[in-house]
Design an enzyme around this catalytic site. Structure first.
Site, PDB file in Angstrom:
ATOM      1  N   ARG A 137      -2.593  -2.787  -1.964  1.00 58.42           N
ATOM      2  CA  ARG A 137      -1.647  -2.321  -2.979  1.00 58.42           C
ATOM      3  C   ARG A 137      -0.538  -3.340  -3.257  1.00 58.42           C
ATOM      4  NH1 ARG A 137      -2.092   3.201  -0.530  1.00 58.42           N
ATOM      5  NH2 ARG A 137      -3.197   4.481  -2.053  1.00 58.42           N
ATOM      6  N   PHE A 153      -3.276   2.942 -11.669  1.00 59.18           N
ATOM      7  CA  PHE A 153      -4.113   2.103 -10.793  1.00 59.18           C
ATOM      8  C   PHE A 153      -3.890   2.428  -9.313  1.00 59.18           C
ATOM      9  CE2 PHE A 153      -4.936  -2.161 -13.204  1.00 59.18           C
ATOM     10  CZ  PHE A 153      -6.208  -1.737 -13.526  1.00 59.18           C
ATOM     11  N   GLU A 154      -4.975   2.426  -8.540  1.00 62.62           N
ATOM     12  CA  GLU A 154      -4.904   2.488  -7.069  1.00 62.62           C
ATOM     13  C   GLU A 154      -4.036   3.634  -6.557  1.00 62.62           C
ATOM     14  OE1 GLU A 154      -3.984  -1.375  -5.491  1.00 62.62           O
ATOM     15  OE2 GLU A 154      -5.294  -2.368  -6.926  1.00 62.62           O
ATOM     16  N   GLY A 155      -4.125   4.761  -7.232  1.00 63.02           N
ATOM     17  CA  GLY A 155      -3.350   5.938  -6.864  1.00 63.02           C
ATOM     18  C   GLY A 155      -2.237   6.173  -7.861  1.00 63.02           C
TER      19      GLY A 155
END
Length: 623
Positions: free
Chosen positions: A282, A412-414
């Protein structure tokens, strides 16, 4: 299955995948518990001199390459990163920045990986996405953490050399709820047979290697899959609001045979691998967000000085000056958050799962606000495309593009909403350990009684520590000079935050997990405190070379952050959450359909959730 049972199943799947042990200290975890351990992050760890030298050299080479060979407007116009750019970046080593040298990579610290992405993100966000999706969540990171030596030697040199990788978890009906995962991997001798559909596979159109999450029985496992394997079809390339240069597709698996040796870790460890990978993966998003914000400072300064209205530069008018101050102070803090978190990742003495998640959440939200303010400051020119501006003889500033490109970072990504829930779960872990069954809505009377006794012992020791601390001493943190008062505020506020969390648990007990707005504000307060800390640490370090200027930026940021913190605390208990939830229920029940009268819906007809049918594969090789 009832709605409650489905929720419980999804929660259990997520809980099984979560890393439960805290074998290393965590600054952010202690922060949420009201224990402000500045010693865990100050002085911020620095990379070894030789690694720093190599890192600086790489970033300089990357800057030269971008300036000489990359045309961001060409990528925006053609919606594609030219093959020669990809190959040029591969020759620089940009696809293996953190891969160890023994596997063909550069072996650089995360600090320089983030500085590289900050640079690329300021210039061409789509290109930064290609690089980060490949390295942060693609094949390199999970293999570095969980791969066998044979897997590392087989795949990492290929990744470092420029063979592009992609991460495949999301499905048409699966977002943040892994319990619904439908793709399967069935063992057949020395192979697994994979069937399913994956959505939003960033880099999937041009990928050579894939990390695929699939269900093996009741649990989820991770595999490295060759993208050219028979049975894999990239059905289409998706188009988006921003990041037009990313090659993102829908990937279909039909009886795809994968060698059993390509299983990453053990069967059933897929979600754990994904979540652990994201702890450091992240960090790429805060880096690109910091790059966006730092670019916004440059444009705000130049435009604020150049554009004259009512006899003076627009930046000298208070209405615009406040925007410039917000942009500059936020950019400094975002860079500070990114650098502190990446240094902690390199140091490896701290567990940074909360810090990385906070950095992603905070940077994506704040950077979007920064770019939105830049567009507002530019007025009509902020809404006009760079190509249109240049065509009529003005500087082609891509402010609207940067705003569009940055919008995905909050998803994105959560998504931000999911990130807040995930951070909350980690932040209250100590409470759940002490009193888990007490707040578990499914616990019986006997379990609750036992939990009550455990909780009594825990809180009898913990609560008294929240009464007073170093933040009450006027001489604390004196080494930070004019910023000492802000750190005292952070220490006091961390204790107030912990008390508020306790009050919430006492009030709602098992229902707390459904008080998502309350929990979101708790997380947002913690994120502001983390950012204030990072900004103060960076200013103290930068002041050695830059004098008072870093203090001025950090001081203004901290004053702005304190106002946001005060507002969040007020809204913990004085809000419209209950009324909002009730009204939303009425909307969903169709009570207010009269509001929809007098409009026409331009949406194209089709199912809400679907899979493309037919057509040839759109996968292409970089040549």
């Amino acid at each position: 299955m009832t709605e409650h049972a489905k929720y419980a199943e999804s929660r259990e799947v997520g809980e099984q995948a979560r890393e439960k042990e805290w074998t290393r200290p965590s600054f952010a975890r202690r922060l949420f518990l009201g224990d402000y351990r500045l010693d865990l992050v100050h002085p911020a760890p620095a990379p070894p001199d030789d690694a720093a030298k190599r890192g600086e050299e790489f970033v300089r080479s990357l800057r030269r390459f971008l300036g000489a060979h990359v045309d961001p407007q060409l990528i925006e116009r053609t919606a594609q990163v030219p093959d020669d750019v990809v190959k040029g970046l591969a020759r620089l080593g940009a696809f293996g920045i953190t891969i160890k040298e023994e596997y063909g990579g550069l072996g650089l610290p995360y600090l320089y990986y983030c500085r590289a992405l900050m640079l690329v993100g300021s210039y061409c966000p789509a290109l930064a996405t290609l690089l980060s999706a490949h390295q942060s969540i693609g094949v390199p990171q999970p293999l570095k953490l969980f791969g066998t030596e044979e897997q590392k030697r087989e795949f990492l040199p290929r990744c470092a050399a420029g063979e592009i990788s992609a991460f495949l978890l999301t499905e048409p009906d699966v977002g943040s709820d892994p319990a619904r995962l439908a793709t399967t991997a069935v063992r057949d001798g020395d192979e697994y047979v994979i069937d399913g559909v994956k959505l939003w596979t960033t880099n999937g159109v041009i990928a050579d290697l894939l990390v695929v999450m699939a269900r093996t029985g009741e649990k989820i496992s991770a595999f490295v899959v060759e993208a050219g394997t028979p049975g894999i079809t990239v059905k289409r390339r998706n188009e988006f609001m921003g990041l037009r240069g990313i090659e993102n597709g829908v990937t279909v698996f039909d009886q795809v045979r994968v060698p059993a040796r390509n299983l990453i870790g053990k069967e059933g460890e897929g979600l754990k691998i994904a979540l652990t990978t994201l702890n450091t993966g992240r960090l790429s998003l805060p880096a690109t967000c910091a790059g966006n914000a730092k670019w916004a400072v440059k444009i705000a300064r130049e435009w604020g000085s150049e554009r004259v209205q009512w006899g003076r530069p627009v930046g000298r008018h208070e209405a615009v000056a406040t925007k410039i101050a917000f942009i500059a102070a936020s950019a400094y803090a975002l860079e500070a958050v990114c650098e502190l978190t990446s240094r902690l990742a390199d140091d490896r003495r701290n567990d940074i799962r909360i810090e990385a998640a906070l950095a992603k959440l905070y940077a994506s939200e704040l950077a979007y606000r920064v770019l939105d303010e830049l567009v507002q400051m530019r007025g009509g020119r902020g809404y006009e495309t760079a190509a249109s501006l240049a065509a009529r003889g003005e500087r082609g500033v891509p402010a609207e593009q940067m705003l569009r490109d940055s919008r995905i970072n909050r998803i994105f990504e959560g998504s931000s909403e999911i990130m807040r829930l995930a951070i909350t779960r980690e932040a209250v872990d100590a409470h759940l350990t002490a009193a888990g069954e007490l707040i578990n809505p499914d616990a019986g009377r006997h379990e609750r009684a036992q939990a009550l006794r455990r909780a009594g012992r825990f809180y009898a020791t913990w609560l008294p520590t929240l009464v007073a601390g170093t933040g009450n001493l006027p001489t604390s943190y004196a080494e930070f000079g004019p910023l000492a008062a802000h750190l005292r505020f952070v220490e006091r506020t961390s204790r107030k935050l912990a008390r508020s969390t306790f009050y919430g648990m006492s009030r709602w007990q098992g229902g707390l997990e459904h008080k998502q707005s309350f929990l979101g504000r708790i997380v947002d307060i913690g994120a502001e405190l983390y950012a204030m800390t990072a900004a103060c640490l960076k200013a103290e370090e930068d002041a050695r070379d830059l004098g008072r200027r870093p203090y001025e930026l950090a001081d203004t940021f901290c004053h702005q952050a304190r106002r946001r913190v005060d507002s969040l605390f007020a809204r913990l208990w004085d809000n419209t959450d209950g009324q909002d939830v009730r009204l939303a229920g009425y909307v969903l029940d169709g009570r207010y359909t009269f509001l929809e009268e007098g409009i026409l819906d331009p949406s194209i007809e089709g199912p809400w959730i679907g899979v493309p049918e037919g057509g040839e594969s759109v996968r292409r090789k970089i040549s």
